[in-house]
Every structure is written in C-alpha cells, then in structure tokens.
Design a protein around this motif. Structure first.
Motif, PDB file in Angstrom:
ATOM      1  N   CYS A   4       0.845  -1.653   0.300  1.00 43.86           N
ATOM      2  CA  CYS A   4      -0.195   0.294  -0.430  1.00 43.86           C
ATOM      3  C   CYS A   4       0.733   1.749  -0.102  1.00 43.86           C
ATOM      4  O   CYS A   4       0.445   2.278  -0.632  1.00 43.86           O
ATOM      5  CB  CYS A   4      -1.501   0.644   1.561  1.00 43.86           C
ATOM      6  SG  CYS A   4      -2.491  -1.307   1.162  1.00 43.86           S
ATOM      7  N   ASP A   5       2.030   1.169   0.609  1.00 45.00           N
ATOM      8  CA  ASP A   5       2.757   2.074   0.358  1.00 45.00           C
ATOM      9  C   ASP A   5       3.662   2.844  -0.758  1.00 45.00           C
ATOM     10  O   ASP A   5       3.446   3.929  -1.369  1.00 45.00           O
ATOM     11  CB  ASP A   5       3.626   2.416   2.077  1.00 45.00           C
ATOM     12  CG  ASP A   5       3.075   2.085   3.249  1.00 45.00           C
ATOM     13  OD1 ASP A   5       1.808   2.901   3.481  1.00 45.00           O
ATOM     14  OD2 ASP A   5       4.028   1.646   3.768  1.00 45.00           O
ATOM     15  N   GLU A   6       4.239   1.404  -1.529  1.00 42.97           N
ATOM     16  CA  GLU A   6       4.770   1.458  -2.017  1.00 42.97           C
ATOM     17  C   GLU A   6       3.082   1.686  -3.259  1.00 42.97           C
ATOM     18  O   GLU A   6       3.700   2.594  -4.642  1.00 42.97           O
ATOM     19  CB  GLU A   6       4.576   0.212  -3.020  1.00 42.97           C
ATOM     20  CG  GLU A   6       5.142  -0.227  -4.250  1.00 42.97           C
ATOM     21  CD  GLU A   6       6.996   0.505  -4.161  1.00 42.97           C
ATOM     22  OE1 GLU A   6       7.570   0.156  -5.422  1.00 42.97           O
ATOM     23  OE2 GLU A   6       7.663   1.166  -3.281  1.00 42.97           O
ATOM     24  N   ILE A   7       2.033   1.554  -3.028  1.00 40.84           N
ATOM     25  CA  ILE A   7       0.713   2.334  -4.364  1.00 40.84           C
ATOM     26  C   ILE A   7       0.677   3.667  -3.668  1.00 40.84           C
ATOM     27  O   ILE A   7       0.898   4.613  -5.333  1.00 40.84           O
ATOM     28  CB  ILE A   7      -0.334   0.977  -4.129  1.00 40.84           C
ATOM     29  CG1 ILE A   7      -0.077   0.197  -4.376  1.00 40.84           C
ATOM     30  CG2 ILE A   7      -1.344   2.000  -4.664  1.00 40.84           C
ATOM     31  CD1 ILE A   7      -1.936  -0.823  -3.818  1.00 40.84           C
ATOM     32  N   SER A  15      -1.187   5.640 -14.736  1.00 42.48           N
ATOM     33  CA  SER A  15      -2.085   5.708 -15.974  1.00 42.48           C
ATOM     34  C   SER A  15      -3.780   6.291 -15.643  1.00 42.48           C
ATOM     35  O   SER A  15      -3.248   5.690 -13.971  1.00 42.48           O
ATOM     36  CB  SER A  15      -2.315   5.137 -17.171  1.00 42.48           C
ATOM     37  OG  SER A  15      -3.254   4.067 -16.969  1.00 42.48           O
ATOM     38  N   LYS A  16      -4.558   6.809 -15.758  1.00 41.31           N
ATOM     39  CA  LYS A  16      -5.966   6.800 -15.199  1.00 41.31           C
ATOM     40  C   LYS A  16      -6.634   6.145 -15.018  1.00 41.31           C
ATOM     41  O   LYS A  16      -6.499   5.584 -13.549  1.00 41.31           O
ATOM     42  CB  LYS A  16      -6.335   7.764 -16.514  1.00 41.31           C
ATOM     43  CG  LYS A  16      -8.210   8.100 -16.052  1.00 41.31           C
ATOM     44  CD  LYS A  16      -8.711   8.642 -17.093  1.00 41.31           C
ATOM     45  CE  LYS A  16     -10.358   9.028 -16.566  1.00 41.31           C
ATOM     46  NZ  LYS A  16     -11.550  10.208 -17.260  1.00 41.31           N
ATOM     47  N   GLY A  17      -6.413   4.557 -15.584  1.00 41.59           N
ATOM     48  CA  GLY A  17      -6.663   3.119 -15.894  1.00 41.59           C
ATOM     49  C   GLY A  17      -6.156   2.608 -14.009  1.00 41.59           C
ATOM     50  O   GLY A  17      -7.044   2.692 -13.482  1.00 41.59           O
ATOM     51  N   GLN A  18      -5.166   3.117 -14.372  1.00 44.26           N
ATOM     52  CA  GLN A  18      -4.191   2.883 -13.096  1.00 44.26           C
ATOM     53  C   GLN A  18      -4.312   2.787 -11.754  1.00 44.26           C
ATOM     54  O   GLN A  18      -4.201   1.956 -10.709  1.00 44.26           O
ATOM     55  CB  GLN A  18      -2.810   2.101 -14.100  1.00 44.26           C
ATOM     56  CG  GLN A  18      -2.463   0.657 -14.682  1.00 44.26           C
ATOM     57  CD  GLN A  18      -1.124   1.460 -15.651  1.00 44.26           C
ATOM     58  OE1 GLN A  18      -0.080   2.223 -14.679  1.00 44.26           O
ATOM     59  NE2 GLN A  18      -1.088   0.570 -16.378  1.00 44.26           N
ATOM     60  N   ALA A  22      -4.987   1.096  -8.782  1.00 44.06           N
ATOM     61  CA  ALA A  22      -4.602   1.188  -7.412  1.00 44.06           C
ATOM     62  C   ALA A  22      -5.760   2.006  -6.337  1.00 44.06           C
ATOM     63  O   ALA A  22      -5.416   1.953  -5.279  1.00 44.06           O
ATOM     64  CB  ALA A  22      -3.675   2.611  -7.228  1.00 44.06           C
ATOM     65  N   GLN A  23      -6.458   2.681  -6.354  1.00 45.88           N
ATOM     66  CA  GLN A  23      -7.587   2.796  -5.190  1.00 45.88           C
ATOM     67  C   GLN A  23      -8.119   2.492  -4.953  1.00 45.88           C
ATOM     68  O   GLN A  23      -8.386   1.818  -3.309  1.00 45.88           O
ATOM     69  CB  GLN A  23      -8.310   4.401  -5.862  1.00 45.88           C
ATOM     70  CG  GLN A  23      -9.154   5.088  -4.683  1.00 45.88           C
ATOM     71  CD  GLN A  23      -8.433   5.469  -4.135  1.00 45.88           C
ATOM     72  OE1 GLN A  23      -7.730   6.268  -4.580  1.00 45.88           O
ATOM     73  NE2 GLN A  23      -7.842   5.569  -2.339  1.00 45.88           N
ATOM     74  N   ARG A  42     -14.060  -5.803 -13.252  1.00 48.60           N
ATOM     75  CA  ARG A  42     -14.986  -5.378 -12.553  1.00 48.60           C
ATOM     76  C   ARG A  42     -15.665  -4.824 -11.933  1.00 48.60           C
ATOM     77  O   ARG A  42     -16.188  -3.523 -11.774  1.00 48.60           O
ATOM     78  CB  ARG A  42     -15.589  -6.517 -13.324  1.00 48.60           C
ATOM     79  CG  ARG A  42     -17.178  -7.383 -13.049  1.00 48.60           C
ATOM     80  CD  ARG A  42     -17.707  -7.431 -12.792  1.00 48.60           C
ATOM     81  NE  ARG A  42     -18.335  -8.486 -11.193  1.00 48.60           N
ATOM     82  CZ  ARG A  42     -19.127  -7.951 -10.238  1.00 48.60           C
ATOM     83  NH1 ARG A  42     -19.863  -6.792 -10.968  1.00 48.60           N
ATOM     84  NH2 ARG A  42     -19.002  -8.292  -9.262  1.00 48.60           N
ATOM     85  N   LEU A  43     -15.031  -4.599 -10.391  1.00 49.36           N
ATOM     86  CA  LEU A  43     -15.190  -4.082  -9.180  1.00 49.36           C
ATOM     87  C   LEU A  43     -14.568  -2.438  -9.232  1.00 49.36           C
ATOM     88  O   LEU A  43     -15.325  -1.596  -9.170  1.00 49.36           O
ATOM     89  CB  LEU A  43     -15.394  -4.787  -7.943  1.00 49.36           C
ATOM     90  CG  LEU A  43     -15.711  -6.510  -7.743  1.00 49.36           C
ATOM     91  CD1 LEU A  43     -15.096  -6.727  -7.003  1.00 49.36           C
ATOM     92  CD2 LEU A  43     -17.444  -6.022  -7.669  1.00 49.36           C
ATOM     93  N   ALA A  44     -14.096  -2.874  -9.897  1.00 48.03           N
ATOM     94  CA  ALA A  44     -12.370  -0.756  -9.978  1.00 48.03           C
ATOM     95  C   ALA A  44     -12.908  -0.617 -11.434  1.00 48.03           C
ATOM     96  O   ALA A  44     -12.644   0.705 -11.911  1.00 48.03           O
ATOM     97  CB  ALA A  44     -11.489  -1.959 -10.179  1.00 48.03           C
TER      98      ALA A  44
END
Length: 281
Positions: A4-7, A15-18, A22-23, A42-44
């Motif tokens: 999570c810290d790395e994210i 990118s926008k999708g990535q 990440a969120q 699908r959930l993201a």
C-alpha cells in the motif's frame, strides 16, 4: 515498505485506469486477496488487462504476486491475528504441526498422481502445446484453478482465453471455437451442471474437451480426456494443493516440449508490456 505504501509512492506515475485499480486495491485489500483479476477489474470498473498492467507498473510479476503482497500486508496489520493465535504454539515450536500438514499434502498429491493415466496426461500436455486456441472454463470453487492455468499460459503462448461466468462472454467465446480449439473444463464439487451446456455446444463444434474433476459423471462423459483429483469434501485444503500440483506438472511438461519457444514468447510479452506501460504513463 508495504504494498500500500508502494502504491502511494508510485500513484502519480500511473495511468488513469491504473490509478482506479490502485485506489480499489488500497480501499479493498481483502477483496483483492481473494478474487481473480477479472473480478477485480469489474469491481474497479476497468478491464482485466488494466489490472495486469497495474501489476507490472508496480514491478510485480503478475496478479498472483500482487495477491501475495496484499496478504502479507494484511498479516502485518493484524487482520489474521485470530488465526495465528488459534495455532498451538508448542506444536509450532516442535515443528509437529508443519510436518503433519506437509504429510497430508504429500498424501493428497500422491493419491492424485497415482490415479492418473499416463497416456491421458501426455495427451493433455500435447494438446496444451499444439492446439491453436485454448479456453479455460470453471465457475465458483473451480474458478481459481481455471484462472491459474489461464494466467500461466498467457505468459507462455498465444490464443489463451478465460471464460467468465457471464452469458454474453460465454457466447462470444463459443463463437470463436472450432475444431482447432481446446476447451479445458474444471468441475469440482458437483459443479459440472454449471458448465454442461457450454461443453455440449463446444462438442457440437468439434472442439476438443479436457475435463478436470473430482469424480466420474453419472451420465455419458462428453470430454475427450478426463483427469481426476480428490474432491474438496474429501481432501479440504489438501485437494487444492493436489490440483495445483497437477496443473504445475502440465505446464512444466508443456514447456519442456520446446523450452526455447516458450522462453522467447515470455521475453516478447515482457517487452510488449513494457511498451504498454510506457504508453499508458
């Protein structure tokens, strides 16, 4: 540094999708740890390929490594502390518990491998190696094993597909199938009725069918080849170990057919993913 810290550290470079992935990962680590990549996508509200590209952007080998890191993060947070406390400390210290678990797992693997018909296994390996298109199908408890095979073979060869549990996606993939296709069906714990119609349609199109299941069917067998594994009811977690040991065997033996070909494909995939990541940034 936790995943999570790395994210958070790399978020600005995604990118926008990535960033959507990440969120979602940061907000729902328990979901990510237990679901397949397509479901996380699908959930993201992104594609499965975006989820995979996110993994590469995080310098991970794939979705499996992301799940491993998430699980490690959850353990560090203490969210599985109750499980840890339930383990008998004395047995852990004496390594008795570990020995018992390993012994059960090895017994499950041995039972599975001893029950295999060598000629059938060799045929499946050859089909995985030479068939033009491969489709993996498995719902509910069978989905993780089907997705594991799909995920591993996409890194080794072209034209590999995972069939989601959605009517329109099933129809799309059935339309692609012909006599040059292979359908690998996972049906564990009375799950065959979920996939029976799909298998029947595939057979009418002269698709080769390999089934991996826990017991023979009471009706006529539609699959060309069947590999049996212990049922989950019989083996519990040991059943899972045995299944993945069998799948690992199939993949390794497939690669041994032409190691240089598969290694070359892996290198091409890494270069391609690197270009996609660069474009997406």
């Amino acid at each position: 540094m936790s995943i999570c810290d790395e994210i958070k550290r790399k978020y600005i470079h995604l990118s926008k999708g990535q960033r959507k992935v990440a969120q979602f990962v940061s907000d729902n680590p328990n979901v990510v740890a237990t679901q397949i990549a397509s479901e996380v996508g699908r959930l993201a509200d992104v594609s499965e390929s975006t989820v995979i590209r996110f993994c590469y952007a995080m310098d991970l080998s794939g979705f499996g490594e992301l799940q491993d890191q998430i699980k490690a993060h959850l353990i560090d947070k203490g969210e599985v502390a109750a499980v840890k406390k339930a383990l008998p400390t004395k047995k852990i210290k004496n390594n008795q518990l570990g020995a018992q678990i390993v012994k059960r797992d090895l017994a499950g693997i041995s039972k599975t491998f001893n029950g295999l018909v060598e000629h059938d296994v060799e045929q499946v390996i050859q089909l995985l190696h030479s068939t033009k298109r491969i489709h993996f199908l498995g719902f509910r408890q069978s989905a993780p094993a089907a997705f594991w095979m799909y995920n591993n073979l996409t890194m080794l060869r072209e034209n590999v597909f995972f069939i989601p549990h959605e009517a329109d996606k099933i129809a799309q993939q059935l339309a692609m199938m012909d006599e040059q296709s292979l359908l690998v069906v996972f049906a564990l714990d009375e799950e065959y009725e979920d996939v029976a119609t799909t298998v029947e349609i595939a057979k009418h199109k002269n698709v080769k069918v390999v089934a991996i299941r826990d017991k023979p069917l009471k009706t006529d067998e539609p699959a060309n080849i069947v590999l049996y594994v212990p049922s989950a009811q019989e083996g519990g977690a040991t059943c899972t170990i045995a299944i993945f040991a069998l799948l690992h065997l199939l993949v390794e033996e497939m690669v041994s057919k032409q190691p240089q070909q598969y290694e070359g494909f892996k290198l091409q995939q890494k270069r391609r993913q690197s270009k996609l990541i660069a474009i997406g940034q």
